[in-house]
Design a protein around this motif. Structure first.
Motif, short mmCIF file in Angstrom:
data_model
loop_
_atom_site.label_atom_id
_atom_site.label_comp_id
_atom_site.label_asym_id
_atom_site.label_seq_id
_atom_site.Cartn_x
_atom_site.Cartn_y
_atom_site.Cartn_z
N ARG A 36 -15.30 1.17 -32.92
CA ARG A 36 -16.12 0.25 -32.14
C ARG A 36 -17.55 0.77 -32.06
NH1 ARG A 36 -13.06 0.59 -26.72
NH2 ARG A 36 -12.85 2.70 -27.57
N VAL A 37 -18.49 -0.18 -32.02
CA VAL A 37 -19.90 0.14 -31.85
C VAL A 37 -20.48 -0.83 -30.83
CG1 VAL A 37 -20.26 1.13 -34.15
CG2 VAL A 37 -20.49 -1.34 -33.81
N ARG A 107 -9.54 -3.40 -21.48
CA ARG A 107 -10.43 -2.25 -21.27
C ARG A 107 -10.99 -1.72 -22.59
NH1 ARG A 107 -8.33 2.28 -17.41
NH2 ARG A 107 -10.45 2.93 -17.85
N LEU A 108 -10.20 -1.81 -23.65
CA LEU A 108 -10.70 -1.38 -24.96
C LEU A 108 -11.70 -2.40 -25.51
CD1 LEU A 108 -7.44 0.03 -26.58
CD2 LEU A 108 -9.38 1.32 -25.68
N ARG A 109 -11.48 -3.68 -25.22
CA ARG A 109 -12.46 -4.69 -25.63
C ARG A 109 -13.81 -4.45 -24.95
NH1 ARG A 109 -8.09 -8.42 -24.71
NH2 ARG A 109 -9.14 -9.29 -22.87
N GLU A 110 -13.75 -3.87 -23.74
CA GLU A 110 -14.97 -3.62 -22.97
C GLU A 110 -15.62 -2.28 -23.28
OE1 GLU A 110 -13.42 -4.03 -19.05
OE2 GLU A 110 -13.63 -6.22 -19.02
N LEU A 290 1.26 -6.63 -16.62
CA LEU A 290 0.71 -5.32 -16.26
C LEU A 290 -0.76 -5.46 -15.91
CD1 LEU A 290 2.21 -3.23 -19.22
CD2 LEU A 290 3.18 -3.50 -16.93
N ASN A 291 -1.27 -4.54 -15.09
CA ASN A 291 -2.71 -4.55 -14.85
C ASN A 291 -3.44 -3.91 -16.03
OD1 ASN A 291 -2.84 -1.67 -14.46
ND2 ASN A 291 -2.19 -1.94 -12.33
N ASP A 292 -4.76 -3.99 -16.02
CA ASP A 292 -5.54 -3.53 -17.17
C ASP A 292 -5.34 -2.05 -17.44
OD1 ASP A 292 -6.53 -6.07 -17.43
OD2 ASP A 292 -8.41 -5.67 -16.38
#
Length: 739
Positions: A36-37, A107-110, A290-292
């Motif tokens: 990711r960048v 969270r990984l998308r963010e 599930l939560n994030d």
């Protein structure tokens, strides 16, 4: 870096293109593919993913924006997953950026780091085990907490457990640590910890497999290091899960990871609990309940190889697993494996692609396989494994009968004969399950005087009456309002309530059997966290004597005390506008019927119908699901519908009816290819929903390769059509419903 390096980057936007960015010479190293960048995209900063590094761009280097930051030093998604997602984007004709990021937890998308976090575990010290709790009577909170540790079934306690059971626990616990009665051990977080200090001889005793189960397990175990697809067709209660467990144990012994996909969130905790009792390994659970933080943690553990078994719903398919050696899909026929919005993929079909790329086997399990899977068996593309006996030796298939309710008195959707049967089974200490795939109290209100009904103003549907709060609610767009006490058209005060939903059935049975515990399981009663687990536990233990529910109750649950199943309205699927309607109806009837007689008591199934002579019902009852499928597949072949052709559905919706028609006519004119047939524009079965008009264009082809060749040429031009800005449109490859 003296020369220019171009990063070709996918960003999470609905555009069919990648974007070139310049890697600044000030970076110590370029980003790697799959990392990711952070980039500037228009006025926003977005997290993107590097797809490739290039030395040239079709744009002048001076015009390229720089990569702002590198998030990952190593690929977040391995080459295997990137390859799968690229294939999926191509097959489903969906933007690659959207596909790549839909495979990641939020969270990984963010931009969160993909690393395992440590977590404090508290354990009793040797002194803590020996000390008498009464010695701390001057510190009652410390004494109570020490007693909690001593009485805990687990040797280690973590923060989440303490948060559930205690208020303000940190200060007294620190005092116990200071007194060396409790010590802290820092451990890497796990999605589900392995069974603590359990040796193999203390694990639950494995049931002995029958010959069919043994043969099925042996077939899959024999090819654990090669690609092959198996269809495990086992009647309900035949012990498919025991076959899964046997194969998984062998896979774990070979140091392989296993991915298990289930259709519904409600099945995930149940299966996880059963697997945890049998497998002394770390199991990660991945689903939208599930939560994030939990999803992030489970994903990272699987990707690092810490979690050896992953159990999840459809999106778990994209979880990186470095040692993946087996994929299992339970209830493979279930429509929930198909994503219905955005990136419209089918997890079952992509599981086969992932397995083939990885050279590992896939096991598809179902009592009622999809027609596609049965046809693939016929074409010898899948190997068929059959379980024809119920797992419990004393269990027999239930007795199934049709109950003609034409001209019979019906009390809130239940015939007098079915009421008598319910009473009979209650008197014999049985448990009853009543199935009705319609929630709410009644599907509408009607004026007996003028014919007024509770039509939704925004949809071509009636609003459902909900009795407990006396409100009308549209189950399609969510609009709701108070239920009127008299007709708003003619002021007549006697409103008629035709039909029944699960809520009305519950009210009727509560009045009839006031001393019996009744549990209703549908979306209305299970919205609160933990409520579904509570109700399912009531059902399994037999505390709830009568269960009422929608299809949430039909899937994979084991209720050993159920002796009577009543299917209250079997006619909905007989006249469906969807060509898969009868297939789904048959699957639902067989699945629901299979909940009866799974224990040591005989089971009975009663199907209420207004069409007792319908040939499809008789074929299903007389020849079973396999016989029904053979007959229905002949009809499908004659009609040239899937699985004997390949279908794409172009959907659009617009505020003005004519805009959708104009857009799809433009689409059809651009589809001037001999390899395909087009039908439409056609109104969707529910033409208006949430105030928007919905239209469809059906594309059919005998050859999958030809169809996709046409789509690759045609799809990029859709956004250039004159009317495209007047509609919302989508493409659904291999659609599972026509709505």
């Amino acid at each position: 870096m003296s020369h220019s390096i171009i990063a070709r980057i996918a960003v999470p936007v609905p555009l069919y293109s990648l974007f070139d960015y310049l890697v600044p010479v000030t970076f110590s190293h370029p980003p790697v593919a799959g990392a990711r960048v952070r980039v500037q995209f228009g006025r926003k900063q977005l997290i993107g993913m590097v797809v490739s590094l290039e030395s040239e761009s079709m744009f002048p280097v001076s015009k390229l924006k720089p990569v702002l930051d590198i998030v990952d030093d190593q690929p977040l998604l391995p080459a295997e997953i990137i390859k799968l997602l690229k294939w999926a984007a191509s097959y489903y004709h969906h933007p690659l950026g959207d596909v790549l990021f839909s495979a990641l937890p939020k969270r990984l998308r963010e931009g969160a780091a993909a690393e395992l976090k440590s977590e404090n575990h508290w354990v009793l010290t040797e002194s803590g085990n020996k000390v008498d709790v009464n010695e701390l009577k001057r510190a009652p909170k410390q004494a109570a907490l020490l007693a909690y540790f001593k009485n805990s079934a687990k040797s280690e306690v973590i923060s989440s457990q303490l948060n559930e059971d205690w208020d303000n626990w940190r200060s007294p616990l620190q005092s116990l640590v200071d007194k060396s009665l409790v010590e802290i051990i820092e451990k890497v977080q796990t999605a589900i910890a392995p069974l603590s200090n359990v040796s193999n001889d203390r694990l639950p005793e494995k049931p002995e497999l029958n010959s069919e189960q043994e043969n099925a397990a042996r077939e899959v175990i024999g090819v654990l290091n090669s690609y092959q697809t198996f269809l495990l067709q086992g009647i309900t209660g035949s012990g498919k899960t025991e076959v899964y467990l046997e194969i998984i144990e062998h896979a774990l012994a070979q140091n392989l990871q296993v991915l298990v996909l289930v259709p519904e969130i409600s099945l995930t905790p149940q299966l996880t609990q059963r697997f945890t009792k049998r497998l002394n390994t770390i199991i990660a659970s991945l689903h939208s309940g599930l939560n994030d933080t939990q999803r992030h943690s489970a994903w990272v553990q699987a990707s690092k190889g810490v979690a050896r078994v992953v159990i999840g719903t459809r999106s778990a398919l994209f979880t990186p697993m470095p040692d993946l050696g087996l994929i299992i899909l339970d209830e493979e026929h279930d429509a929930s494996f198909k994503q219905q919005e955005g990136f419209r993929y089918h997890a079952r079909d992509l599981a086969l692609v992932r397995a083939k790329n990885k050279n590992i086997p896939v096991l598809l399990g179902s009592a009622t396989p999809s027609f596609e899977s049965l046809e693939n068996v016929s074409r010898e593309q899948y190997s068929l494994l059959k379980l024809t006996k119920r797992g419990v030796l004393s269990a027999r298939p239930p007795k199934v009968s049709l109950l003609d309710v034409c001209r019979r008195p019906m009390d809130d959707g239940i015939s007098d004969k079915l009421f008598n049967k319910i009473e009979e089974h209650l008197n014999n200490d049985g448990q009853i399950l009543l199935f009705l795939n319609r929630r709410g109290y009644a599907p509408l209100l009607m004026c007996h005087e003028c014919g007024w009904t509770t039509a939704c103003q925004r949809c071509d549907a009636n609003m459902t009456l909900h009795h407990h709060n006396q409100r009308l609610r549209c189950h399609h767009c969510g609009y709701e309002k108070p239920a009127p006490t008299k007709c708003p058209e003619c002021d007549h005060e006697s409103l008629y309530i035709p039909g029944a939903g699960t809520e009305r059935i519950e009210v009727a049975l509560t009045e009839k059997f006031p001393s019996v515990v009744i549990s209703r399981i549908d979306r209305d009663t299970t919205r609160r966290k933990g409520e579904l687990d509570k109700k399912l536990n009531q059902a399994r233990t037999g505390e709830a004597r009568i269960l009422i529910g929608t299809q949430m109750l039909a899937k994979g649950h084991d209720f050993p005390n159920v002796t009577l199943v009543g299917i209250l309205n079997a006619d909905q699927g007989l006249f469906s506008a969807d060509f898969r309607g009868t297939e789904h109806m048959a699957q639902l009837i067989i699945q629901v019927s299979g909940r009866a007689g799974r224990g040591d008591k005989p089971g009975e199934v009663i199907i209420q119908t207004h069409h007792p002579e319908h040939p499809l019902l008789h074929t299903l009852l007389d020849s079973g699901y396999t016989g029904f499928a053979k007959t229905a597949l002949i009809e499908r072949k004659q009609a040239s519908f899937p699985p004997f052709s390949y279908m794409v559905l172009v959907r659009c919706e617009s505020m003005q009816k004519e805009h959708g028609i104009e857009f799809l006519n433009e689409c059809r004119q651009a589809l001037n290819y001999e390899e395909i047939e087009t039908f439409g524009p056609l109104p969707a079965p529910m033409e208006r929903r949430a105030g928007r008009y919905r239209w469809q264009l059906i594309i059919l082809s005998k050859e999958r390769k030809s169809l996709h060749s046409v789509l690759r040429q045609w799809v990029p031009g859709i956004n250039k059509l004159k009317t495209v800005n007047k509609v919302r449109w989508s493409i659904d490859v291999d659609p599972q419903d026509m709505f």
